[in-house]
Write an enzyme that holds these catalytic residues in place. Structure first.
Site, mmCIF file in Angstrom:
data_model
loop_
_atom_site.group_PDB
_atom_site.id
_atom_site.type_symbol
_atom_site.label_atom_id
_atom_site.label_comp_id
_atom_site.label_asym_id
_atom_site.label_seq_id
_atom_site.Cartn_x
_atom_site.Cartn_y
_atom_site.Cartn_z
ATOM 1 N N ARG A 181 0.896 -1.256 -0.048
ATOM 2 C CA ARG A 181 0.042 0.041 0.119
ATOM 3 C C ARG A 181 0.923 1.415 0.109
ATOM 4 O O ARG A 181 0.304 2.281 0.623
ATOM 5 C CB ARG A 181 -0.874 0.189 1.136
ATOM 6 C CG ARG A 181 -2.140 -1.135 0.997
ATOM 7 C CD ARG A 181 -3.065 -0.760 2.149
ATOM 8 N NE ARG A 181 -4.334 -1.643 1.916
ATOM 9 C CZ ARG A 181 -4.705 -3.033 2.735
ATOM 10 N NH1 ARG A 181 -3.621 -2.953 3.657
ATOM 11 N NH2 ARG A 181 -5.327 -3.624 2.216
ATOM 12 N N LYS B 258 1.778 11.411 -11.182
ATOM 13 C CA LYS B 258 0.976 10.199 -11.925
ATOM 14 C C LYS B 258 1.873 9.028 -12.335
ATOM 15 O O LYS B 258 2.870 9.181 -12.848
ATOM 16 C CB LYS B 258 0.620 11.075 -13.296
ATOM 17 C CG LYS B 258 -0.676 11.786 -13.302
ATOM 18 C CD LYS B 258 -1.256 12.509 -14.631
ATOM 19 C CE LYS B 258 -2.424 13.152 -14.639
ATOM 20 N NZ LYS B 258 -2.932 13.790 -16.045
ATOM 21 N N GLU C 112 6.597 18.100 -25.130
ATOM 22 C CA GLU C 112 6.070 18.547 -23.478
ATOM 23 C C GLU C 112 6.403 19.649 -23.281
ATOM 24 O O GLU C 112 5.810 20.734 -22.592
ATOM 25 C CB GLU C 112 6.329 17.385 -22.673
ATOM 26 C CG GLU C 112 5.604 16.106 -22.880
ATOM 27 C CD GLU C 112 4.210 16.140 -22.360
ATOM 28 O OE1 GLU C 112 3.660 17.144 -21.855
ATOM 29 O OE2 GLU C 112 3.397 15.432 -22.598
ATOM 30 N N LYS D 98 5.260 22.941 -13.590
ATOM 31 C CA LYS D 98 4.303 21.829 -13.131
ATOM 32 C C LYS D 98 4.393 21.462 -11.483
ATOM 33 O O LYS D 98 3.233 21.209 -11.235
ATOM 34 C CB LYS D 98 5.036 20.396 -13.558
ATOM 35 C CG LYS D 98 4.097 19.361 -13.385
ATOM 36 C CD LYS D 98 4.271 18.197 -14.509
ATOM 37 C CE LYS D 98 3.386 17.069 -14.326
ATOM 38 N NZ LYS D 98 3.545 15.871 -15.231
ATOM 39 N N GLU E 50 -6.064 16.157 -10.303
ATOM 40 C CA GLU E 50 -6.599 16.684 -11.794
ATOM 41 C C GLU E 50 -8.000 16.945 -11.557
ATOM 42 O O GLU E 50 -8.954 16.620 -12.488
ATOM 43 C CB GLU E 50 -6.118 15.734 -12.567
ATOM 44 C CG GLU E 50 -6.431 16.371 -14.221
ATOM 45 C CD GLU E 50 -5.650 15.312 -15.118
ATOM 46 O OE1 GLU E 50 -4.658 15.344 -15.563
ATOM 47 O OE2 GLU E 50 -6.699 14.490 -15.383
ATOM 48 N N ARG F 93 -5.136 21.280 -12.712
ATOM 49 C CA ARG F 93 -4.185 20.581 -13.422
ATOM 50 C C ARG F 93 -4.691 19.944 -14.938
ATOM 51 O O ARG F 93 -3.932 19.664 -15.506
ATOM 52 C CB ARG F 93 -3.902 19.254 -12.308
ATOM 53 C CG ARG F 93 -2.777 18.316 -13.066
ATOM 54 C CD ARG F 93 -2.306 17.372 -11.899
ATOM 55 N NE ARG F 93 -1.327 16.440 -12.451
ATOM 56 C CZ ARG F 93 -0.357 15.812 -11.844
ATOM 57 N NH1 ARG F 93 -0.728 15.495 -10.555
ATOM 58 N NH2 ARG F 93 0.568 15.079 -12.366
ATOM 59 N N ASN G 65 -3.263 18.842 -19.921
ATOM 60 C CA ASN G 65 -3.461 17.916 -20.708
ATOM 61 C C ASN G 65 -3.731 18.685 -22.098
ATOM 62 O O ASN G 65 -4.258 17.958 -23.166
ATOM 63 C CB ASN G 65 -5.097 17.477 -20.460
ATOM 64 C CG ASN G 65 -4.953 16.290 -19.301
ATOM 65 O OD1 ASN G 65 -3.973 15.677 -19.160
ATOM 66 N ND2 ASN G 65 -5.788 16.468 -18.668
ATOM 67 N N HIS H 57 -3.415 16.670 -25.253
ATOM 68 C CA HIS H 57 -3.181 15.245 -25.095
ATOM 69 C C HIS H 57 -4.479 14.320 -25.298
ATOM 70 O O HIS H 57 -4.408 13.052 -25.657
ATOM 71 C CB HIS H 57 -2.836 15.129 -23.439
ATOM 72 C CG HIS H 57 -1.398 15.453 -23.229
ATOM 73 N ND1 HIS H 57 -1.055 16.618 -23.554
ATOM 74 C CD2 HIS H 57 -0.340 14.440 -22.561
ATOM 75 C CE1 HIS H 57 0.339 16.198 -23.113
ATOM 76 N NE2 HIS H 57 0.543 15.330 -22.784
ATOM 77 N N HIS I 166 -3.426 11.284 -27.198
ATOM 78 C CA HIS I 166 -3.716 9.793 -26.811
ATOM 79 C C HIS I 166 -4.493 9.080 -27.895
ATOM 80 O O HIS I 166 -4.346 7.643 -27.948
ATOM 81 C CB HIS I 166 -4.247 9.869 -25.310
ATOM 82 C CG HIS I 166 -3.304 10.206 -24.176
ATOM 83 N ND1 HIS I 166 -3.756 10.397 -22.818
ATOM 84 C CD2 HIS I 166 -2.070 10.284 -24.246
ATOM 85 C CE1 HIS I 166 -2.564 10.856 -22.317
ATOM 86 N NE2 HIS I 166 -1.586 10.765 -23.308
ATOM 87 N N HIS J 36 5.334 9.729 -27.829
ATOM 88 C CA HIS J 36 4.590 10.558 -27.118
ATOM 89 C C HIS J 36 4.579 11.903 -27.398
ATOM 90 O O HIS J 36 3.337 12.618 -27.522
ATOM 91 C CB HIS J 36 4.424 10.177 -25.598
ATOM 92 C CG HIS J 36 3.561 11.001 -24.852
ATOM 93 N ND1 HIS J 36 2.107 10.959 -24.922
ATOM 94 C CD2 HIS J 36 3.703 12.005 -24.000
ATOM 95 C CE1 HIS J 36 1.686 11.794 -24.317
ATOM 96 N NE2 HIS J 36 2.422 12.500 -23.664
#
Length: 374
Positions: A105, A127, A169, A226, A236, A240, A244, A247, A251, A264
């Site tokens: 955990r 992330k 990016e 960031k 998010e 935040r 994206n 993106h 994606h 990417h």
């Protein structure tokens, strides 16, 4: 050496940026190093008994790789106070962080990003995840690293394509938050592209001082931006989401083209162009700003057209006509993890550092994927 810290809600994440490479020692409580076959030759001093060496590539960003990490952690009898150290690009940092987040955990985590993409984006912000069901990063957690060690000398080892991947990016971050960074990408393009032409060497290779300064500028400004956003909105839920930008398009392209078929960052650069085109059509984006960004895309040889060559190639492979590809990309968008209540929301810009998030009608999205005009 520059150091930044941001509050994660449950603690602090510390990010250090410098030139020289520093590999952390494992604590008395034990730990594990995770890296891929591309990095193996640069890490000869690391004890293989405490290491998981994974195959390189996006296609290995899956549950099988996570299982290998967890199996090794159990074999070493690691506990929650043990340290997971991920050394590599975004694929490795994402997977190491995901494994650490679910082991007992939550184990301790340190990331050493070695690609520009990982330094400016993937390893910063918490992330984690893997690709699942054919869709990009569709399984994962939020789990910020206790420490991120960024060593820009690693950038010298990258193939030029991988360095350009990270620049996609960087451009996104500049558009969102940093006009100085945006100007640098335009004004110093020859120097940045010159560095790209000499990558693929060793970390010890010397570089002109101006190149070193530009690399540190690129990385540190992206990290500062960031950290500022993530501290305000880790999971998010609002602000935040701006990160994206481009993106949703990117994606969808990556999923349709086949994960790993294009970088990417290349997909993001194309997605930035599509987002600006969408904004212009909706009367949101200033046309002069759109033209400025398109000129930067052209400088770095990124695709500006609605039909990305990777999408066209994939369509030809599976027998889908060019006319039907926009619908397939839209379909992929509806599988995106960022949708809310079944709706896709797009990050759009009025101009540099002025951003809005909107629900957009499908027909408007299809226009910018097929070059339809209003």
């Amino acid at each position: 050496m520059k150091t930044f810290k941001y509050n994660t809600g449950s603690g602090t994440s510390e990010i250090s940026i410098g030139k020289k490479i520093r590999i952390p020692k494992l604590p008395a409580s034990g730990g594990i190093y995770v890296f891929d076959t591309n990095m193996e030759k640069y890490l000869s001093d690391i004890n293989r008994e405490n290491s998981v060496i994974l195959p390189s590539g996006e296609e290995f960003k899956n549950l099988e790789s996570i299982t290998r990490i967890l199996d090794k952690a159990q074999e070493l009898n690691l506990g929650r106070d043990s340290l997971f150290v991920g050394i590599g690009g975004g694929v490795i940092t994402d997977m190491t962080a995901f494994a650490a987040s679910i082991y007992m955990r939550g184990a301790k985590l340190c990331l050493l990003p070695t690609s520009l993409l990982a330094m400016v984006d993937a390893a910063v912000g918490g992330k984690t995840g893997i690709d699942y069901g054919g869709y990009k990063n569709s399984a994962g957690t939020f789990y910020p690293a206790d420490q991120v060690l960024i060593c820009t000398d690693f950038l010298k080892t990258l193939p030029a394509k991988e360095f350009y991947c990270g620049l996609g990016e960087v451009l996104k971050t500049a558009m969102l938050y940093d006009k100085k960074l945006l100007s640098l990408m335009e004004d110093k393009a020859d120097i940045i592209k010159g560095f790209c032409e000499r990558t693929g060497t060793t970390p010890e290779t010397s570089c002109p001082e101006e190149e070193n300064e530009i690399l540190l500028f690129l990385v540190s400004h992206c990290v500062m931006a960031k950290c500022n956003i993530v501290e305000k909105d880790l999971k998010e839920s609002g602000l935040r989401m701006e990160l994206n930008l481009g993106h949703t398009f990117a994606h969808a392209l990556e999923s349709f083209a086949g994960l790993g078929e294009l970088s990417h960052g290349e997909a993001v650069a194309w997605g930035l162009g599509r987002a600006l085109e969408l904004g212009v059509n909706l009367g949101i984006t200033d046309k002069n700003y759109r033209n400025k960004i398109f000129s930067i895309l052209k400088i770095y040889n990124w695709t500006e057209s609605p039909m990305h060559p990777a999408a066209k190639k994939s369509g030809e492979t599976v027998g889908i006509s060019d006319a039907d590809i926009p619908e397939k990309l839209l379909e992929a968008m509806y599988h995106d993890k960022k949708k809310r209540k079944g709706e896709i929301r797009f990050v759009l810009q009025k101009k540099a550092c002025s951003t809005v998030i909107r629900k957009v009608e499908d027909r408007e999205v299809l226009k910018v994927l097929s070059d339809q005009k209003n």
